[in-house]
Design a protein around this motif. Structure first.
Motif, mmCIF file in Angstrom:
data_model
loop_
_atom_site.group_PDB
_atom_site.id
_atom_site.type_symbol
_atom_site.label_atom_id
_atom_site.label_comp_id
_atom_site.label_asym_id
_atom_site.label_seq_id
_atom_site.Cartn_x
_atom_site.Cartn_y
_atom_site.Cartn_z
ATOM 1 N N ARG A 122 82.492 12.524 -54.782
ATOM 2 C CA ARG A 122 83.088 13.152 -53.617
ATOM 3 C C ARG A 122 83.071 12.246 -52.402
ATOM 4 N NH1 ARG A 122 79.689 18.380 -53.404
ATOM 5 N NH2 ARG A 122 78.681 17.629 -55.251
ATOM 6 N N SER A 123 82.207 11.243 -52.401
ATOM 7 C CA SER A 123 82.133 10.334 -51.267
ATOM 8 C C SER A 123 81.988 8.901 -51.773
ATOM 9 C CB SER A 123 80.972 10.708 -50.343
ATOM 10 O OG SER A 123 79.749 10.700 -51.039
ATOM 11 N N GLU A 124 82.368 7.963 -50.931
ATOM 12 C CA GLU A 124 82.348 6.547 -51.297
ATOM 13 C C GLU A 124 80.929 6.045 -51.519
ATOM 14 O OE1 GLU A 124 83.668 2.268 -49.343
ATOM 15 O OE2 GLU A 124 83.940 4.116 -48.227
ATOM 16 N N ARG A 125 80.762 5.198 -52.525
ATOM 17 C CA ARG A 125 79.470 4.553 -52.769
ATOM 18 C C ARG A 125 79.468 3.200 -52.076
ATOM 19 N NH1 ARG A 125 75.658 6.692 -56.345
ATOM 20 N NH2 ARG A 125 76.496 8.536 -57.317
ATOM 21 N N ILE A 126 78.375 2.922 -51.385
ATOM 22 C CA ILE A 126 78.229 1.679 -50.640
ATOM 23 C C ILE A 126 77.118 0.865 -51.291
ATOM 24 C CG2 ILE A 126 77.640 0.697 -48.398
ATOM 25 C CD1 ILE A 126 78.640 3.437 -47.238
ATOM 26 N N PRO A 127 77.368 -0.405 -51.611
ATOM 27 C CA PRO A 127 76.312 -1.238 -52.196
ATOM 28 C C PRO A 127 75.144 -1.395 -51.225
ATOM 29 C CG PRO A 127 78.456 -2.321 -52.365
ATOM 30 C CD PRO A 127 78.631 -1.132 -51.475
ATOM 31 N N VAL A 128 73.955 -1.033 -51.678
ATOM 32 C CA VAL A 128 72.735 -1.159 -50.868
ATOM 33 C C VAL A 128 71.619 -1.588 -51.806
ATOM 34 C CG1 VAL A 128 71.016 0.058 -49.472
ATOM 35 C CG2 VAL A 128 73.429 0.667 -49.257
ATOM 36 N N ARG A 129 70.966 -2.689 -51.485
ATOM 37 C CA ARG A 129 69.825 -3.164 -52.266
ATOM 38 C C ARG A 129 68.576 -2.950 -51.425
ATOM 39 N NH1 ARG A 129 73.528 -3.278 -55.452
ATOM 40 N NH2 ARG A 129 74.096 -4.970 -56.834
ATOM 41 N N TYR A 181 54.408 7.540 -59.409
ATOM 42 C CA TYR A 181 55.421 6.801 -58.647
ATOM 43 C C TYR A 181 55.558 5.396 -59.197
ATOM 44 C CZ TYR A 181 56.166 10.387 -55.189
ATOM 45 O OH TYR A 181 56.531 11.555 -54.572
ATOM 46 N N PHE A 182 56.792 4.897 -59.186
ATOM 47 C CA PHE A 182 57.124 3.584 -59.710
ATOM 48 C C PHE A 182 58.034 2.875 -58.716
ATOM 49 C CE2 PHE A 182 56.927 6.793 -63.035
ATOM 50 C CZ PHE A 182 55.924 6.306 -63.855
ATOM 51 N N PHE A 183 58.014 1.550 -58.717
ATOM 52 C CA PHE A 183 58.955 0.792 -57.892
ATOM 53 C C PHE A 183 60.335 0.828 -58.533
ATOM 54 C CE2 PHE A 183 54.989 -1.356 -56.561
ATOM 55 C CZ PHE A 183 55.095 -1.119 -55.200
ATOM 56 N N ALA A 184 61.344 0.894 -57.688
ATOM 57 C CA ALA A 184 62.738 0.851 -58.134
ATOM 58 C C ALA A 184 63.544 0.167 -57.043
ATOM 59 C CB ALA A 184 63.256 2.266 -58.391
ATOM 60 N N GLN A 185 64.800 -0.125 -57.345
ATOM 61 C CA GLN A 185 65.688 -0.738 -56.362
ATOM 62 C C GLN A 185 67.006 0.016 -56.356
ATOM 63 O OE1 GLN A 185 66.130 -5.014 -56.439
ATOM 64 N NE2 GLN A 185 68.204 -4.863 -55.693
ATOM 65 N N THR A 186 67.490 0.341 -55.167
ATOM 66 C CA THR A 186 68.786 0.989 -55.078
ATOM 67 C C THR A 186 69.880 -0.027 -55.420
ATOM 68 O OG1 THR A 186 69.060 0.508 -52.718
ATOM 69 C CG2 THR A 186 68.002 2.598 -53.294
ATOM 70 N N LEU A 187 70.952 0.469 -56.002
ATOM 71 C CA LEU A 187 72.119 -0.358 -56.297
ATOM 72 C C LEU A 187 73.273 0.014 -55.381
ATOM 73 C CD1 LEU A 187 71.932 -0.228 -60.188
ATOM 74 C CD2 LEU A 187 71.231 -2.108 -58.682
ATOM 75 N N ASN A 188 73.476 1.330 -55.242
ATOM 76 C CA ASN A 188 74.478 1.820 -54.302
ATOM 77 C C ASN A 188 74.107 3.230 -53.866
ATOM 78 O OD1 ASN A 188 75.790 3.723 -56.188
ATOM 79 N ND2 ASN A 188 76.513 1.864 -57.198
ATOM 80 N N VAL A 189 74.659 3.623 -52.726
ATOM 81 C CA VAL A 189 74.296 4.896 -52.106
ATOM 82 C C VAL A 189 75.560 5.587 -51.630
ATOM 83 C CG1 VAL A 189 73.016 5.942 -50.191
ATOM 84 C CG2 VAL A 189 72.090 3.933 -51.336
ATOM 85 N N GLY A 230 74.493 10.901 -53.571
ATOM 86 C CA GLY A 230 73.844 10.315 -54.730
ATOM 87 C C GLY A 230 73.448 8.868 -54.545
ATOM 88 N N ILE A 231 72.627 8.419 -55.481
ATOM 89 C CA ILE A 231 72.112 7.045 -55.453
ATOM 90 C C ILE A 231 72.052 6.525 -56.882
ATOM 91 C CG2 ILE A 231 70.086 5.620 -54.960
ATOM 92 C CD1 ILE A 231 69.345 7.482 -52.749
ATOM 93 N N ALA A 232 72.466 5.280 -57.064
ATOM 94 C CA ALA A 232 72.255 4.591 -58.336
ATOM 95 C C ALA A 232 71.081 3.646 -58.124
ATOM 96 C CB ALA A 232 73.495 3.815 -58.751
ATOM 97 N N GLY A 272 71.632 7.261 -62.378
ATOM 98 C CA GLY A 272 72.386 7.860 -61.294
ATOM 99 C C GLY A 272 71.692 9.150 -60.907
ATOM 100 N N ILE A 273 71.437 9.320 -59.630
ATOM 101 C CA ILE A 273 70.703 10.491 -59.152
ATOM 102 C C ILE A 273 71.580 11.278 -58.186
ATOM 103 C CG2 ILE A 273 68.677 11.274 -57.867
ATOM 104 C CD1 ILE A 273 67.337 8.630 -58.867
ATOM 105 N N LYS A 274 71.782 12.553 -58.486
ATOM 106 C CA LYS A 274 72.488 13.452 -57.582
ATOM 107 C C LYS A 274 71.438 14.070 -56.663
ATOM 108 C CE LYS A 274 75.460 17.452 -57.311
ATOM 109 N NZ LYS A 274 76.128 18.531 -58.052
ATOM 110 N N LEU A 275 71.639 13.922 -55.364
ATOM 111 C CA LEU A 275 70.668 14.414 -54.390
ATOM 112 C C LEU A 275 70.796 15.917 -54.192
ATOM 113 C CD1 LEU A 275 71.058 11.563 -51.760
ATOM 114 C CD2 LEU A 275 69.310 11.777 -53.545
ATOM 115 N N THR A 276 69.650 16.587 -53.972
ATOM 116 C CA THR A 276 69.679 18.022 -53.714
ATOM 117 C C THR A 276 70.107 18.313 -52.282
ATOM 118 O OG1 THR A 276 67.309 17.996 -53.222
ATOM 119 C CG2 THR A 276 67.952 18.588 -55.453
#
Length: 101
Positions: free
Chosen positions: A14-21, A32-40, A44-46, A85-89
């Protein structure tokens, strides 16, 4: 990711994904574990992580911006070998924020 999956995922957004690391903490239950965002996007967030969870898993992400901690809750909607891929609440704008002094 195959071309067909990518096309289907683009059609559902529904909205544009922007690359964010950005390094984040990925939480499931009390772990809890470390992770890195790919896009936001707004909804949602990948992310890339060594710890990947199956679709429908409830997760929490914590990010430190330098002035605040942002907490995002969501549900895994797709997962591959080291990505999810995570859909935000709540949208990015509605998430919990805690100032850091």
């Amino acid at each position: 990711m195959s071309y067909q999956i990518e096309v289907n995922m683009k059609n559902r957004r529904r909205s544009e994904r922007i690359p964010v690391r950005k390094r984040v903490m990925l939480g499931v239950s009390d772990s809890y574990f470390f992770a890195q965002t790919l896009n936001v996007s707004e909804n949602g967030i990948a992310i890339k992580s060594e710890n990947v969870f199956p679709p429908k898993s409830r997760v929490s992400l914590q990010s430190y911006t330098g002035t605040e901690i942002i907490i995002l809750d969501g549900m895994v909607v797709w997962s591959l070998s080291n990505m999810m891929g995570i859909k935000l609440t709540k949208t990015i704008h509605e998430c919990e924020r805690y100032p850091v002094h």
